[in-house]
Design a protein around this motif. Structure first.
Motif, PDB file in Angstrom:
ATOM      1  N   GLU A 108      -6.163 -18.926 -23.173  1.00  0.00           N
ATOM      2  CA  GLU A 108      -6.454 -19.722 -24.364  1.00  0.00           C
ATOM      3  C   GLU A 108      -5.361 -19.583 -25.411  1.00  0.00           C
ATOM      4  O   GLU A 108      -5.004 -20.561 -26.079  1.00  0.00           O
ATOM      5  CB  GLU A 108      -7.816 -19.310 -24.929  1.00  0.00           C
ATOM      6  CG  GLU A 108      -8.978 -19.795 -24.074  1.00  0.00           C
ATOM      7  CD  GLU A 108     -10.299 -19.170 -24.461  1.00  0.00           C
ATOM      8  OE1 GLU A 108     -11.346 -19.793 -24.189  1.00  0.00           O
ATOM      9  OE2 GLU A 108     -10.303 -18.051 -25.017  1.00  0.00           O
ATOM     10  N   ALA A 150      -9.854 -14.640 -28.101  1.00  0.00           N
ATOM     11  CA  ALA A 150      -9.257 -15.566 -27.131  1.00  0.00           C
ATOM     12  C   ALA A 150      -8.790 -14.841 -25.878  1.00  0.00           C
ATOM     13  O   ALA A 150      -8.347 -13.693 -25.918  1.00  0.00           O
ATOM     14  CB  ALA A 150      -8.075 -16.288 -27.774  1.00  0.00           C
ATOM     15  N   THR A 151      -8.892 -15.532 -24.754  1.00  0.00           N
ATOM     16  CA  THR A 151      -8.305 -15.030 -23.512  1.00  0.00           C
ATOM     17  C   THR A 151      -6.793 -15.271 -23.543  1.00  0.00           C
ATOM     18  O   THR A 151      -6.275 -16.045 -24.376  1.00  0.00           O
ATOM     19  CB  THR A 151      -8.889 -15.748 -22.292  1.00  0.00           C
ATOM     20  OG1 THR A 151      -8.518 -17.138 -22.354  1.00  0.00           O
ATOM     21  CG2 THR A 151     -10.407 -15.634 -22.264  1.00  0.00           C
ATOM     22  N   ARG A 183     -15.985 -22.302 -28.035  1.00  0.00           N
ATOM     23  CA  ARG A 183     -16.555 -21.093 -27.435  1.00  0.00           C
ATOM     24  C   ARG A 183     -16.769 -20.019 -28.489  1.00  0.00           C
ATOM     25  O   ARG A 183     -17.793 -19.332 -28.501  1.00  0.00           O
ATOM     26  CB  ARG A 183     -15.630 -20.581 -26.322  1.00  0.00           C
ATOM     27  CG  ARG A 183     -16.218 -19.446 -25.491  1.00  0.00           C
ATOM     28  CD  ARG A 183     -15.360 -19.175 -24.261  1.00  0.00           C
ATOM     29  NE  ARG A 183     -14.086 -18.581 -24.601  1.00  0.00           N
ATOM     30  CZ  ARG A 183     -13.891 -17.266 -24.778  1.00  0.00           C
ATOM     31  NH1 ARG A 183     -14.911 -16.426 -24.661  1.00  0.00           N
ATOM     32  NH2 ARG A 183     -12.695 -16.801 -25.059  1.00  0.00           N
ATOM     33  N   TRP A 221      -8.510 -14.926 -32.976  1.00  0.00           N
ATOM     34  CA  TRP A 221      -7.502 -14.769 -31.930  1.00  0.00           C
ATOM     35  C   TRP A 221      -7.815 -13.593 -31.016  1.00  0.00           C
ATOM     36  O   TRP A 221      -7.499 -13.633 -29.824  1.00  0.00           O
ATOM     37  CB  TRP A 221      -6.112 -14.619 -32.540  1.00  0.00           C
ATOM     38  CG  TRP A 221      -5.613 -15.883 -33.169  1.00  0.00           C
ATOM     39  CD1 TRP A 221      -5.497 -16.141 -34.500  1.00  0.00           C
ATOM     40  CD2 TRP A 221      -5.196 -17.069 -32.497  1.00  0.00           C
ATOM     41  NE1 TRP A 221      -5.019 -17.417 -34.707  1.00  0.00           N
ATOM     42  CE2 TRP A 221      -4.826 -18.006 -33.488  1.00  0.00           C
ATOM     43  CE3 TRP A 221      -5.083 -17.433 -31.147  1.00  0.00           C
ATOM     44  CZ2 TRP A 221      -4.358 -19.280 -33.182  1.00  0.00           C
ATOM     45  CZ3 TRP A 221      -4.620 -18.699 -30.836  1.00  0.00           C
ATOM     46  CH2 TRP A 221      -4.256 -19.609 -31.842  1.00  0.00           C
ATOM     47  N   LEU A 246     -11.283 -23.097 -27.053  1.00  0.00           N
ATOM     48  CA  LEU A 246     -11.432 -21.763 -27.624  1.00  0.00           C
ATOM     49  C   LEU A 246     -12.318 -21.804 -28.859  1.00  0.00           C
ATOM     50  O   LEU A 246     -13.235 -20.983 -29.019  1.00  0.00           O
ATOM     51  CB  LEU A 246     -10.053 -21.193 -27.979  1.00  0.00           C
ATOM     52  CG  LEU A 246     -10.022 -19.981 -28.918  1.00  0.00           C
ATOM     53  CD1 LEU A 246     -10.782 -18.809 -28.323  1.00  0.00           C
ATOM     54  CD2 LEU A 246      -8.589 -19.606 -29.251  1.00  0.00           C
ATOM     55  N   THR A 247     -12.068 -22.762 -29.731  1.00  0.00           N
ATOM     56  CA  THR A 247     -12.831 -22.848 -30.977  1.00  0.00           C
ATOM     57  C   THR A 247     -14.307 -23.096 -30.702  1.00  0.00           C
ATOM     58  O   THR A 247     -15.172 -22.471 -31.322  1.00  0.00           O
ATOM     59  CB  THR A 247     -12.255 -23.968 -31.864  1.00  0.00           C
ATOM     60  OG1 THR A 247     -10.925 -23.600 -32.235  1.00  0.00           O
ATOM     61  CG2 THR A 247     -13.085 -24.166 -33.112  1.00  0.00           C
ATOM     62  N   ASN A 284      -6.556 -25.324 -30.067  1.00  0.00           N
ATOM     63  CA  ASN A 284      -7.259 -25.209 -28.784  1.00  0.00           C
ATOM     64  C   ASN A 284      -8.752 -25.325 -29.055  1.00  0.00           C
ATOM     65  O   ASN A 284      -9.419 -24.341 -29.384  1.00  0.00           O
ATOM     66  CB  ASN A 284      -6.940 -23.866 -28.111  1.00  0.00           C
ATOM     67  CG  ASN A 284      -7.552 -23.763 -26.717  1.00  0.00           C
ATOM     68  OD1 ASN A 284      -8.506 -24.460 -26.380  1.00  0.00           O
ATOM     69  ND2 ASN A 284      -7.012 -22.879 -25.893  1.00  0.00           N
ATOM     70  N   SER A 313      -7.166 -23.441 -35.791  1.00  0.00           N
ATOM     71  CA  SER A 313      -8.294 -23.447 -34.859  1.00  0.00           C
ATOM     72  C   SER A 313      -8.423 -24.772 -34.117  1.00  0.00           C
ATOM     73  O   SER A 313      -9.210 -24.892 -33.180  1.00  0.00           O
ATOM     74  CB  SER A 313      -9.594 -23.145 -35.604  1.00  0.00           C
ATOM     75  OG  SER A 313      -9.871 -24.146 -36.557  1.00  0.00           O
TER      76      SER A 313
END
Length: 229
Positions: A178, A174-175, A115, A171, A112-113, A109, A106
């Protein structure tokens, strides 16, 4: 926990099928009494049905992006309703601080984390507020050390593998961009020969743990408290 009989509930038919396979012996022996597919709240059982109600990594999915946590509060109130006198409510979760500082993957990124944390994972303080609003009291908090709950946790090539990422709520949140950022970081670290050392420096499961468990009991006056509207 020494349970004589248990009932399983989940909103996902797929997850229930996985549970049925894993617990086939318990189902055959009658230890698993029922397997119920339902979305919470409410909880579809009569008053005072169980002596223990356990939410295993589920409450963080009920109120995505809503800091008031109405579904969590009402679900916890429902747990009080279906609980026998002197019963116990157990809540397991992964805290936002755990995801940010403890799990190595995690930290590939952090955008991402951060968000994911803001949308999915309540903090200890937010859980305590939920418990207060639902009329229950946390009597013990525990952190479980190690990563034994995740058999493939130390698959260092996992972030590069879609099949490794797919079962993870993290995951799946995630986009595409990301995921690409995390994958690129892994590749750069590998090319430099620094990846294994980076993972060692960023993994703290053995000292801080992955899973947090809250043990709670209803406050004496909460048995007749109606659901919030």
């Amino acid at each position: 926990m020494g349970a004589r009989q248990i009932t399983l509930l989940d909103a996902s038919s797929e997850m229930l099928e996985i549970a049925k396979c894993k617990l086939s012996d318990c189902i055959a022996s009658g230890m698993v009494k029922k397997v119920v597919e339902a979305k919470m709240p409410p909880i579809p059982f009569p008053d005072e049905t169980f002596d223990v109600v356990m939410f295993n990594l589920v409450l963080n999915h009920l109120d995505r992006g809503n800091p008031a946590f109405p579904n969590n509060v009402n679900t916890l109130k429902e747990s009080v309703r279906i609980l026998e006198p002197d019963g116990l409510i157990i809540v397991s979760t992964v805290l936002s601080t755990t995801l940010s500082r403890v799990l190595w993957f995690s930290q590939l990124n952090m955008e991402l984390t951060n968000r994911f944390n803001a949308t999915i994972l309540p903090s200890v303080e937010q859980f305590e507020k939920m418990f207060e609003d639902a009329g229950i009291k946390c009597i013990q908090k525990l952190n479980i050390l190690g990563s034994d709950l995740y058999k493939s946790y130390y698959n260092l090539n996992g972030p590069l593998d879609e099949s490794w990422r797919k079962p993870s709520a993290y995951w799946s949140f995630a986009t595409t961009e990301e995921v690409a950022t995390a994958v690129q970081k892994v590749k750069v670290l590998k090319d430099k020969g620094e990846y294994e050392q980076w993972v060692k420096e960023h993994d703290h499961t053995k000292s801080s743990g992955v899973l947090t468990i809250f043990f709670c009991t209803p406050l004496p006056t909460q048995k007749d408290t109606p659901l919030a509207t």
